[in-house]
Scaffold this motif. Structure first.
Motif, PDB file in Angstrom:
ATOM      1  N   LYS A 296       0.851  -1.190   0.000  1.00 14.23           N
ATOM      2  CA  LYS A 296       0.000   0.000   0.000  1.00 14.23           C
ATOM      3  C   LYS A 296       0.890   1.244   0.000  1.00 14.23           C
ATOM      4  O   LYS A 296       2.105   1.165  -0.222  1.00 14.23           O
ATOM      5  CB  LYS A 296      -0.911   0.003   1.236  1.00 14.23           C
ATOM      6  CG  LYS A 296      -1.831  -1.181   1.367  1.00 14.23           C
ATOM      7  CD  LYS A 296      -2.692  -1.039   2.616  1.00 14.23           C
ATOM      8  CE  LYS A 296      -3.614  -2.200   2.841  1.00 14.23           C
ATOM      9  NZ  LYS A 296      -4.439  -2.035   4.064  1.00 14.23           N
ATOM     10  N   SER A 297       0.292   2.392   0.296  1.00 10.83           N
ATOM     11  CA  SER A 297       1.043   3.627   0.471  1.00 10.83           C
ATOM     12  C   SER A 297       0.688   4.235   1.818  1.00 10.83           C
ATOM     13  O   SER A 297      -0.362   3.926   2.400  1.00 10.83           O
ATOM     14  CB  SER A 297       0.750   4.633  -0.647  1.00 10.83           C
ATOM     15  OG  SER A 297      -0.586   5.097  -0.539  1.00 10.83           O
ATOM     16  N   TYR A 401       3.678   3.483  -8.865  1.00 12.90           N
ATOM     17  CA  TYR A 401       2.710   3.051  -7.858  1.00 12.90           C
ATOM     18  C   TYR A 401       2.121   4.239  -7.102  1.00 12.90           C
ATOM     19  O   TYR A 401       0.922   4.301  -6.849  1.00 12.90           O
ATOM     20  CB  TYR A 401       3.420   2.107  -6.886  1.00 12.90           C
ATOM     21  CG  TYR A 401       2.504   1.244  -6.058  1.00 12.90           C
ATOM     22  CD1 TYR A 401       1.690   0.283  -6.657  1.00 12.90           C
ATOM     23  CD2 TYR A 401       2.453   1.369  -4.679  1.00 12.90           C
ATOM     24  CE1 TYR A 401       0.855  -0.518  -5.911  1.00 12.90           C
ATOM     25  CE2 TYR A 401       1.621   0.568  -3.918  1.00 12.90           C
ATOM     26  CZ  TYR A 401       0.826  -0.372  -4.541  1.00 12.90           C
ATOM     27  OH  TYR A 401      -0.011  -1.168  -3.776  1.00 12.90           O
ATOM     28  N   ASN A 406      -4.796   5.655  -3.903  1.00 12.43           N
ATOM     29  CA  ASN A 406      -5.025   4.531  -2.994  1.00 12.43           C
ATOM     30  C   ASN A 406      -4.527   3.233  -3.624  1.00 12.43           C
ATOM     31  O   ASN A 406      -5.293   2.300  -3.849  1.00 12.43           O
ATOM     32  CB  ASN A 406      -6.525   4.421  -2.671  1.00 12.43           C
ATOM     33  CG  ASN A 406      -6.809   3.417  -1.577  1.00 12.43           C
ATOM     34  OD1 ASN A 406      -5.992   3.204  -0.685  1.00 12.43           O
ATOM     35  ND2 ASN A 406      -7.965   2.782  -1.651  1.00 12.43           N
ATOM     36  N   TYR A 408      -2.911  -0.432  -4.371  1.00  6.21           N
ATOM     37  CA  TYR A 408      -3.038  -1.669  -3.598  1.00  6.21           C
ATOM     38  C   TYR A 408      -2.568  -2.845  -4.450  1.00  6.21           C
ATOM     39  O   TYR A 408      -2.978  -2.987  -5.609  1.00  6.21           O
ATOM     40  CB  TYR A 408      -4.504  -1.867  -3.200  1.00  6.21           C
ATOM     41  CG  TYR A 408      -4.762  -2.967  -2.203  1.00  6.21           C
ATOM     42  CD1 TYR A 408      -4.473  -2.809  -0.857  1.00  6.21           C
ATOM     43  CD2 TYR A 408      -5.326  -4.180  -2.615  1.00  6.21           C
ATOM     44  CE1 TYR A 408      -4.737  -3.812   0.065  1.00  6.21           C
ATOM     45  CE2 TYR A 408      -5.596  -5.188  -1.699  1.00  6.21           C
ATOM     46  CZ  TYR A 408      -5.301  -4.995  -0.359  1.00  6.21           C
ATOM     47  OH  TYR A 408      -5.565  -5.993   0.540  1.00  6.21           O
TER      48      TYR A 408
END
Length: 542
Positions: A296-297, A401, A406, A408
């Motif tokens: 994720k971030s 990315y 959001n 994923y």
């Protein structure tokens, strides 16, 4: 268990063929024609009108339509809606519904858990009008620990199956999906992998028998359908060969105590180097150990600069002491400590891996609710990786990315039993030589003014990964259905046309699937955007 149904179903079939087939008259509403047909097939079968949901009663109709639909992208007003939704209470209800759909020439979609990524179980953009048979009320689970088996109806969720297994035994489990709201009927038709796949393979590898309704309205068990059709339904995806009524599953042994952990590393903590090492060892680890990576971030510093987080989410079929030994020998780069680990029961691990907020301390009864934790708007794609992705390529991946709000991904490990099962044993071919699978997901909230940007992002990310994933064909997982790969735009789509997506899902098994389809459903009654095509001229003796 299936034998008690055959006498009734044979009567249904005889009646069916004694009535001339005809299409529903335009002057008669489809639901009325459907009820008349069902009554004519068996006037002793009680079919309450409460089992039908129509747009005329928008409140109840929308409630049932939305009840298990996971991808909200397919619930927007512009998407086609079914003429009605039928929710059978019994298996004979489902059987007669299929027979009448065929007799009246009404296009049919079948939904168990609503997790079809492209909404093919409850939306039809290629043929109208259509109806939906929703199997949600057929959710019985019968666990036999003495025989290590379970019969589970199509509408039950994986969570319900896990709960009832654990209620009967602390040393039995089943290797199906991580998400607890998956409908077991459709889930297993795509192969179905989960956190015990390296030890026991796919759910489809552990099916002993099944009951299905075929295009002629017959209910068949394994003996009646034969080994070809039994092979096809365990990995070819749903909606091509019939309506799954129930599966008979082989339960697997699990320790009374297992261990779970999640360790998160950011880019600033060496995530790229650790992930590169994970790729080199993950398919060779002790097969009791499953470590997936959730990517994720997050905010990387007080100024709000974003970074990539890699969370190593794991199940070990053993105690903490042995896990620490295995990790110290095979993957010390992660730096796992005892404090990172939680020892629990297998059902506790199910809750933990599924992502319930309180993890292993969540009461197992929550699994009986059948509710998804992740219902949203999304677009997903998949890949299979056969050689480690170089660190330089990972750095390029992170740059792309973080372009989404959001992002994923989930990287799921292979090896173990997955490498020992031949590609041709089931239609699911992604076996030996695969190191891990990637799921890419773009998701967004209702009200997003430009959802297309998220779709564009995941497609560009997928294009970037082309040099680093499987080739000839570039493989994809059918349970992560992706219409970008190609689709049937008409009922008589040819095998050659369908190969654009079929070879990616099934590789060399695709032609065998088409031959079986041509024998058992030569008129292509069961079809949708990515259903198995019929090969003209190949019918009963093809």
């Amino acid at each position: 268990m299936a034998s008690s149904f055959f006498t009734i179903f044979s009567i249904f079939l005889l009646v069916l063929f004694s009535i001339d087939s005809h299409a529903s008259s335009p002057s008669i509403p489809i639901q009325q024609s459907f009820l008349q047909c069902m009554s004519s097939l068996n006037n002793t079968l009680s079919i309450p009108t409460s089992l039908f949901y129509t747009p005329d009663n928008s409140s109840s109709f929308n409630s049932i339509l939305q009840s298990s639909a996971q991808n909200l992208r397919y619930l927007v007003p512009s998407m086609p809606k079914p003429e009605f939704i039928f929710t059978p209470l019994t298996e004979p209800h489902a059987q007669v519904a299929v027979a009448c759909s065929n007799r009246l020439g009404i296009h049919l979609r079948v939904r168990s858990g609503g997790h079809d990524y492209e909404g093919a179980s409850y939306v039809s953009e290629i043929e109208s009008p259509f109806i939906v048979i929703d199997m949600a009320q057929l959710r019985a689970v019968d666990v036999n620990t003495q025989e290590s088996t379970a019969w589970v109806q199509a509408g039950a969720t994986t969570g319900e199956l896990y709960y009832w297994i654990a209620e009967k035994s602390s040393i039995h489990g089943f290797p199906a999906g991580v998400c607890s709201s998956l409908g077991i009927g459709g889930h297993i038709t795509g192969g179905a992998y989960g956190s015990m796949m390296r030890k026991y393979g796919l759910a489809a590898d552990n099916v002993l028998d099944a009951r299905i309704v075929d295009a002629q309205g017959r209910t068949l068990d394994r003996t009646a359908m034969g080994e070809d059709l039994f092979w096809a339904i365990r990995g070819a995806g749903g909606g091509s060969f019939g309506v799954i009524l129930a599966w008979k599953l082989k339960l697997v042994p699990v320790p009374e105590k297992v261990t779970v952990f999640t360790v998160t590393k950011t880019l600033e903590q060496g995530a790229t180097r650790i992930l590169y090492k994970w790729q080199q060892v993950v398919d060779k680890l002790d097969e009791d150990l499953f470590i997936r990576v959730i990517i994720k971030s997050a905010s990387g510093d007080p100024k709000g600069k974003r970074t990539v987080t890699t969370s190593y989410n794991a199940l070990f079929l053993g105690d903490v002491d042995r896990l620490i030994q295995v990790m110290g020998k095979s993957f010390p780069e992660l730096g796992l400590t005892r404090n990172d680990c939680t020892q629990t029961s297998w059902i506790g691990a199910v809750l933990y891996i599924a992502g319930f907020p309180n993890g292993t301390s969540t009461p197992p009864e929550v699994l009986l609710q059948g509710k998804s934790l992740f219902k949203n708007y999304f677009k997903a794609k998949s890949d299979f990786v056969r050689a480690p992705i170089p660190e330089a390529a990972l750095l390029g991946l992170w740059n792309r990315y973080l372009l989404d709000e959001n992002p994923y991904m989930i990287w799921t490990p292979y090896g173990g039993m997955m490498s020992r099962v031949p590609e041709s044993q089931t239609p699911f071919p992604h076996r030996s030589g695969t190191i891990f699978k990637i799921q890419y997901v773009a998701s967004w909230q209702d009200g997003d003014k430009d959802p297309s940007k998220h779709m564009d992002w995941v497609r560009k990310l997928y294009n970037y990964m082309t040099p680093y994933v499987s080739k000839s064909p570039r493989e994809a997982y059918v349970n992560y259905r992706d219409l970008d790969l190609g689709m049937n735009r008409r009922r008589n789509t040819t095998f050659a046309e369908a190969s654009s997506w079929g070879s990616k899902y099934y590789k060399g098994n695709f032609y065998r699937l088409a031959k079986i389809k041509s024998r058992f459903d030569p008129d292509n009654f069961f079809w949708h955007e990515q259903s198995i095509p019929v090969i003209p001229g190949r019918k009963k003796n093809g």
